[in-house]
Design an enzyme around this catalytic site. Structure first.
Site, PDB file in Angstrom:
ATOM      1  CD  GLU A   1      -2.733   1.421   0.164  1.00  0.00           C
ATOM      2  OE1 GLU A   1      -3.315   0.458  -0.347  1.00  0.00           O
ATOM      3  OE2 GLU A   1      -2.838   2.579  -0.279  1.00  0.00           O
TER       4      GLU A   1
ATOM      5  CB  THR B   1      -5.634  -0.798  -4.101  1.00  0.00           C
ATOM      6  OG1 THR B   1      -5.244   0.136  -3.117  1.00  0.00           O
ATOM      7  CG2 THR B   1      -4.921  -2.115  -3.857  1.00  0.00           C
TER       8      THR B   1
ATOM      9  CG  HIS C   1      -4.992   3.537   2.815  1.00  0.00           C
ATOM     10  ND1 HIS C   1      -5.710   4.700   2.919  1.00  0.00           N
ATOM     11  CD2 HIS C   1      -5.390   2.950   1.669  1.00  0.00           C
ATOM     12  CE1 HIS C   1      -6.512   4.809   1.885  1.00  0.00           C
ATOM     13  NE2 HIS C   1      -6.342   3.760   1.106  1.00  0.00           N
TER      14      HIS C   1
ATOM     15  CG  ASP D   1      -1.187   0.380  -3.692  1.00  0.00           C
ATOM     16  OD1 ASP D   1      -0.397   1.274  -3.333  1.00  0.00           O
ATOM     17  OD2 ASP D   1      -2.270   0.143  -3.109  1.00  0.00           O
ATOM     18  CG  HIS D   2      -1.977   3.759  -5.168  1.00  0.00           C
ATOM     19  ND1 HIS D   2      -1.953   4.537  -4.046  1.00  0.00           N
ATOM     20  CD2 HIS D   2      -2.783   2.706  -4.879  1.00  0.00           C
ATOM     21  CE1 HIS D   2      -2.725   4.007  -3.113  1.00  0.00           C
ATOM     22  NE2 HIS D   2      -3.233   2.874  -3.591  1.00  0.00           N
TER      23      HIS D   2
HETATM   24  C1  GP9 Z   1      -8.689  -1.199   0.467  1.00  0.00           C
HETATM   25  C2  GP9 Z   1      -7.280  -1.019   0.075  1.00  0.00           C
HETATM   26  C3  GP9 Z   1      -6.939   0.413  -0.052  1.00  0.00           C
HETATM   27  O1  GP9 Z   1      -9.143  -2.492   0.386  1.00  0.00           O
HETATM   28  O2  GP9 Z   1      -7.023  -1.712  -1.084  1.00  0.00           O
HETATM   29  O3  GP9 Z   1      -7.543   0.952  -1.147  1.00  0.00           O
HETATM   30  P1  GP9 Z   1      -7.036   2.276  -1.872  1.00  0.00           P
HETATM   31  O4  GP9 Z   1      -7.732   3.408  -1.215  1.00  0.00           O
HETATM   32  O5  GP9 Z   1      -5.564   2.361  -1.731  1.00  0.00           O
HETATM   33  O6  GP9 Z   1      -7.459   2.067  -3.274  1.00  0.00           O
HETATM   34 MN    MN Z   2      -3.824   1.369  -2.220  1.00  0.00          MN
END
Ligand code: GP9
Ligand code: MN
Length: 619
Positions: free
Chosen positions: A253, A295, A410, A469-470
Site C-alpha cells: 500500500e 489499489t 494507507h 500499488d500507487h
Molecule cells: C482497500 C485497500 C486500499 O481495500 O485496497 O484501497 P485504496 O484506497 O488504496 O485504493
Molecule cells: Mn492502495
C-alpha cells in the site's frame, strides 16, 4: 389554515406511506444489513438518506387520479419493499448489495436460487406489515379519494430533488470523493441510501453497456495486430526460471520509490527492503499507472496487462467483462490462485471482479481475526495480517499464486505509538510527516512475513514479486516534499518521477542480483511473471512487455497520457530531459506520442467493447 388542513388531508395517505418506507429502510439498515455509524452525522445520514427516494418513488402515485392514486401508493410501496427484500436475501448470502450485473449475468444469482428458501425467514413478513396496514385503511374507506392536482406531484418531485442534494452535500462532508473515487457499495448505501445507490448503479452500467453493444468480433483483430507487433521475446535464461514454483505477489500500500535506500534523521526508512534488494532484481524506474481506482487499478494492471479506466474504477464498471487474466491462465496450468486482503470483500467490488479474473479464493476480512487491539486506520495491522496469513497459505494446494495486499501504510497514515519505529518527519505536511513511520512499520511487517515463511519452509519454493500499488503522497504536499528531497520546488517533471514505485523480483537461490534501470510500469508485470514461470504470452493481448526481455524498450505511459522514455519525460504538454529535469524541444518527445496514445486507446477499446469475449485461445 384550512388550506393547510386540506393539503394535509389530501397528502395524508401518501405521507404515511413515505414515513413507513423510510422507517422500514432505516430499521433494515440496522437490523438486516448491520450498518454501523462512527459518529452522529453518519447516523443522521442513515435516517435521512431514504427520504428523497421514498418521496420520489411513492410520489409517482400523485400523477394518478382519483382512486387509482391511492392504489398506486400501495403498489409503489410494495415494489420498493420488494427491492429492499431482494437486497436483504442477497445480503444474507453474500453480505453485499445487489448490482445490475450480478442480477443479470453472473453465477451469483444461480447460487442464490438454490438456497433461497433457506435464506427466507418467517419474520421477513414484518417487512410487509405497513403495506397490509395501508391496504386495510384503503379497504375500510378511511382514505379520502381526491382529484388530481398535477402541481402537487411536480412539487413533490422537486422536494425530493432538493432533499437529495442536501443529503449529497452532507455525504460529501463525510466522504469527499464519494461518487468519483469510492465504489464501496456499503459506503454508497450508507451515504446516499439504498434506492439512490441502485439508480447510480444503473447509470454506471448503462453507460458501459452501450459501447459493448456496438462492438463486434472484428474489432479485436486490429488490437491483436497492434499488441503482437509490440511483443518482445523473453530472455532465454530467465524464461521458465521459476517454473512450478509458488508465486507470492506483495502489493504494498502506497509505497513509493523515494523512500528506498533513504534515511530520515539518520535512520533507514525501509531497512528490510533495502537488504532484500541486494539479494534480488530491483527495478528503480518502475511506475505505477493507476488512476481513480487506486489499489484496484494496480490489481487490474497486474492481472491483465491492460490499462484501467481514466475515471472511475474498472473493477466496478467492467467487472462483468470477459478477461484472460493471470489467475485464470495460471489456474489452467494447475495453480491454485488466491488473494489475501483483510478488508470487506465488496470494497472495490473485489468479490465480483475476482471471479471474472479467475481467482479460486479470496481470503477477505472474514478469514482474519480482526479486533480493536490489532487494528489501526483502515483495519488489521500489517504484522498481524501477515502472521495470520501463514496458516491460510499453508492451507492451499501447491503450486499457488497468492496476492497479498497490505493496508497499514494507507492515508492518513495512522499508527499506534507502540508500532512507531522511527520518528515522524517535521514539515508543514502532517500527511508526509506521518508517512515515514507507517512505511517503516510496513517494512517491518514484510520482514516478519519473510522470517515466518522461512520458519515454515514456505520460502524456498516460492518467488516474490513486490511492488508499490500507487503514490501515497499527493501533489498537495509538494512543499513538504521538496523540503524532504532538498529541492527548491517540485516541478511537473519531479511529479512524474515521484510516480515511481519500488518493484522487486526475488527468487530464492538465484544469485544474479542487480538494479535494472529499464523504464517500466505495472502493465509489464503479467508478461514478466508468465515468462518467469515458463508460460508463453505471445498470443495474449497485452500492452506491457517482459521486464527481462533483451528486446525491451525503456518506456512507460501513465494513465493520464504522460510518458517516460529512456531519455525524456513528457507531461503537462512539455518535454523534459530526464537527465536533469530541464525543459527541452517538444520534437524530442514527439516520436513517442502515437505509441503512448495508441496503447491507451486500444486498451480502452478492449475494455469498453468487452473485446476479450471474442478472444480465442490458440494452442
Ligand atoms: C482497500 C485497500 C486500499 O481495500 O485496497 O484501497 P485504496 O484506497 O488504496 O485504493
Ligand atoms: Mn492502495
Amino acid at each position: 389554515m384550512s388550506k393547510v388542513k386540506a393539503l394535509t388531508s389530501r397528502l395524508s395517505f401518501f405521507g404515511l406511506a413515505v414515513i413507513f418506507l423510510c422507517l422500514k429502510t432505516y430499521i433494515l439498515y440496522k437490523v438486516g444489513f448491520s450498518i454501523y455509524s462512527e459518529n452522529a452525522r453518519q447516523e443522521f445520514l442513515l435516517m435521512l438518506n431514504p427520504l428523497s427516494s421514498s418521496i420520489l418513488l411513492i410520489g409517482l402515485s400523485l400523477f394518478f387520479t382519483n382512486k387509482l392514486r391511492n392504489v398506486m401508493v400501495i403498489v409503489t410501496s410494495f415494489l420498493a419493499t420488494l427491492v429492499l427484500y431482494f437486497n436483504l436475501l442477497f445480503y444474507r448470502f453474500f453480505t453485499d448489495f445487489l448490482t445490475l450485473p450480478v442480477l443479470f449475468q453472473t453465477s451469483n444469482v444461480q447460487d442464490l436460487q438454490g438456497s433461497i428458501t433457506e435464506l427466507m425467514s418467517f419474520a421477513d413478513l414484518l417487512l410487509f406489515v405497513d403495506i397490509i396496514f395501508l391496504f386495510i385503511l384503503l379497504m375500510k374507506k378511511k382514505i379520502p379519494t381526491v382529484q388530481r392536482k398535477k402541481r402537487e406531484a411536480i412539487i413533490m418531485v422537486a422536494v425530493a430533488v432538493v432533499i437529495f442534494f442536501i443529503n449529497l452535500d452532507i455525504a460529501h462532508k463525510e466522504r469527499s470523493e464519494l461518487l468519483t473515487r469510492s465504489f464501496d457499495r456499503e459506503l454508497l448505501v450508507k451515504n446516499i441510501g439504498i434506492f439512490n445507490y441502485h439508480t447510480y448503479d444503473a447509470y454506471i452500467q448503462s453507460q458501459s453497456r452501450a459501447q459493448r453493444v456496438l462492438a463486434n468480433s472484428s474489432d479485436i483483430i486490429e488490437v491483436k495486430n497492434y499488441t503482437q507487433a509490440n511483443y518482445k521475446e523473453p530472455d532465454p535464461e530467465m524464461f521458465g526460471i521459476a517454473k512450478g514454483k509458488n508465486v507470492i505477489v506483495l502489493s504494498v500500500e502506497s509505497l513509493q520509490s523515494f523512500v528506498i535506500n533513504e534515511t530520515l534523521n539518520g535512520e533507514e526508512i525501509t531497512p528490510f527492503l533495502n537488504d532484500l534488494i541486494k539479494e534480488s532484481i530491483y527495478f528503480d524506474n518502475f511506475y505505477h499507472q493507476t488512476a481513480q481506482g487506486k489499489t484496484s487499478d494496480s490489481e487490474f494492471l497486474l492481472e491483465n496487462s491492460l490499462f484501467a479506466r481514466s475515471s472511475g474504477a474498472v473493477f466496478f464498471t467492467h467487472a462483468g467483462n470477459e478477461y484472460h487474466a493471470l489467475p485464470e491462465i495460471l489456474g489452467e496450468k494447475g495453480y491454485f490462485t488466491s488473494v489475501l486482503h483483510a478488508n470487506n470483500k465488496s470494497f472495490w467490488n473485489r468479490d465480483v471482479m475476482y471471479q471474472s479474473l479467475g481467482y479460486d479464493r479470496f481470503f477477505d476480512i472474514n478469514s482474519y481475526d480482526v479486533n480493536e487491539d490489532n487494528s489501526i486506520g483502515w483495519g488489521l495491522k500489517d504484522v498481524d495480517f501477515f502472521e495470520q496469513s501463514i496458516e491460510l497459505l499453508k492451507s492451499q494446494p501447491e503450486p499457488y499464486y497468492s496476492k497479498f495486499i497490505t493496508l497499514t501504510n494507507h492515508f492518513p497514515f495512522e499508527l499506534g505509538e507502540e508500532d512507531r519505529l522511527i520518528d515522524e518527519y517535521n514539515s508543514n505536511s502532517r500527511t508526509l510527516n506521518r508517512y515515514f513511520p507507517t512505511v517503516r512499520y510496513t517494512d517491518k511487517a514484510l520482514e516478519v512475513f519473510f522470517d515466518r515463511l522461512k520458519e515454515e519452509g514456505l520460502y524456498e519454493d516460492s518467488i516474490f514479486i513486490i511492488y508499490g500499488d500507487h503514490y501515497g503522497i499527493s501533489e498537495n504536499h509538494n512543499r513538504a516534499m521538496s523540503m524532504f528531497l532538498g529541492k527548491d520546488e517540485i516541478t511537473p517533471f519531479d511529479t512524474i518521477q515521484l510516480q515511481r514505485v519500488p518493484m522487486i523480483v526475488h527468487i530464492p537461490g538465484y544469485d544474479k542480483h542487480e538494479i535494472n534501470h529499464t523504464v517500466s510500469g505495472q502493465i509489464d508485470l503479467k508478461p514478466t511473471i508468465m515468462h518467469l514461470l515458463g508460460i508463453e504470452s505471445k498470443k495474449d493481448i497485452q500492452f506491457g512487455s517482459d521486464l527481462f526481455s533483451p528486446e525491451r524498450e525503456s518506456f512507460a505511459v501513465l494513465r493520464n497520457g504522460s510518458f517516460i522514455t529512456e531519455d525524456y519525460v513528457f507531461t503537462n504538454e512539455t518535454c523534459f530531459n530526464k537527465e536533469d529535469g530541464t525543459k527541452t524541444e517538444r520534437s524530442y518527445c514527439e516520436p513517442y506520442f502515437d505509441r503512448a496514445n495508441q496503447d491507451l486507446e486500444y486498451s480502452d477499446k478492449v475494455i469498453y467493447g468487452d473485446l476479450l469475449r471474442y478472444y480465442e485461445k490458440e494452442e
